[in-house]
Design a protein around this motif. Structure first.
Motif, PDB file in Angstrom:
ATOM      1  N   ASP A  72       0.784  -1.308  -0.106  1.00 13.20           N
ATOM      2  CA  ASP A  72      -0.264  -0.113  -0.117  1.00 13.20           C
ATOM      3  C   ASP A  72       0.892   1.146  -0.114  1.00 13.20           C
ATOM      4  N   ASP A  73       2.112   1.314   0.533  1.00 13.67           N
ATOM      5  CA  ASP A  73       2.857   2.348   0.720  1.00 13.67           C
ATOM      6  C   ASP A  73       3.821   2.590  -0.381  1.00 13.67           C
ATOM      7  N   GLY A  74       4.364   1.794  -1.218  1.00 16.43           N
ATOM      8  CA  GLY A  74       5.423   2.132  -1.988  1.00 16.43           C
ATOM      9  C   GLY A  74       5.080   2.753  -3.560  1.00 16.43           C
ATOM     10  N   ARG A  75       5.879   2.993  -4.197  1.00 17.38           N
ATOM     11  CA  ARG A  75       6.063   3.719  -5.471  1.00 17.38           C
ATOM     12  C   ARG A  75       7.117   3.072  -6.404  1.00 17.38           C
ATOM     13  N   LEU A  76       6.918   2.807  -7.673  1.00 18.01           N
ATOM     14  CA  LEU A  76       8.057   2.178  -8.333  1.00 18.01           C
ATOM     15  C   LEU A  76       9.057   3.136  -8.619  1.00 18.01           C
ATOM     16  N   THR A  77      10.235   2.618  -8.848  1.00 17.60           N
ATOM     17  CA  THR A  77      11.551   3.482  -9.367  1.00 17.60           C
ATOM     18  C   THR A  77      12.492   2.363 -10.056  1.00 17.60           C
ATOM     19  N   ALA A  78      13.367   3.106 -10.620  1.00 16.18           N
ATOM     20  CA  ALA A  78      14.486   2.210 -11.607  1.00 16.18           C
ATOM     21  C   ALA A  78      15.646   1.549 -10.279  1.00 16.18           C
ATOM     22  N   GLY A  79      15.981   0.335 -10.798  1.00 17.22           N
ATOM     23  CA  GLY A  79      16.923  -0.224 -10.008  1.00 17.22           C
ATOM     24  C   GLY A  79      17.311  -1.389 -10.713  1.00 17.22           C
ATOM     25  N   THR A  80      17.979  -2.446  -9.901  1.00 19.15           N
ATOM     26  CA  THR A  80      18.541  -3.697 -10.477  1.00 19.15           C
ATOM     27  C   THR A  80      17.904  -4.663  -9.559  1.00 19.15           C
ATOM     28  N   LYS A 111      18.467  -9.170  -9.116  1.00 21.59           N
ATOM     29  CA  LYS A 111      18.963 -10.129  -9.668  1.00 21.59           C
ATOM     30  C   LYS A 111      20.005  -9.903 -10.970  1.00 21.59           C
ATOM     31  N   GLY A 112      20.519  -8.750 -10.967  1.00 26.95           N
ATOM     32  CA  GLY A 112      21.541  -8.491 -12.301  1.00 26.95           C
ATOM     33  C   GLY A 112      20.766  -7.905 -13.252  1.00 26.95           C
ATOM     34  N   ASN A 113      19.354  -7.552 -13.185  1.00 27.96           N
ATOM     35  CA  ASN A 113      18.850  -7.065 -14.347  1.00 27.96           C
ATOM     36  C   ASN A 113      18.125  -5.682 -13.950  1.00 27.96           C
ATOM     37  N   THR A 114      17.934  -4.736 -14.963  1.00 24.86           N
ATOM     38  CA  THR A 114      17.348  -3.470 -14.974  1.00 24.86           C
ATOM     39  C   THR A 114      15.799  -3.818 -14.438  1.00 24.86           C
ATOM     40  N   ALA A 115      15.301  -3.236 -13.667  1.00 18.80           N
ATOM     41  CA  ALA A 115      14.041  -3.536 -13.075  1.00 18.80           C
ATOM     42  C   ALA A 115      13.401  -2.114 -12.541  1.00 18.80           C
TER      43      ALA A 115
END
Length: 53
Positions: A25-33, A35-39
């Protein structure tokens, strides 16, 4: 599975950045990694919504 070029990848990340997490309920999406993949990851629970490789 279809491959996407770097401009499409950038557009996808831009579109998803800041969107609410589907897993908590509290999170927002952000770019990161993940397991070694862009996510796109949740800022709160860390769950990946999208992985690109």
């Amino acid at each position: 599975m279809q491959s996407i070029d770097s401009s499409m990848e950038h557009e996808l990340r831009e579109h998803l950045a800041g969107q609410p997490c589907a897993f908590c309920d509290d999170g927002r999406l952000t770019a990161g990694t993940y397991k070694g993949n862009t996510a796109m990851l949740c800022t709160n629970c860390g769950t990946p919504t999208v992985q690109l490789w």
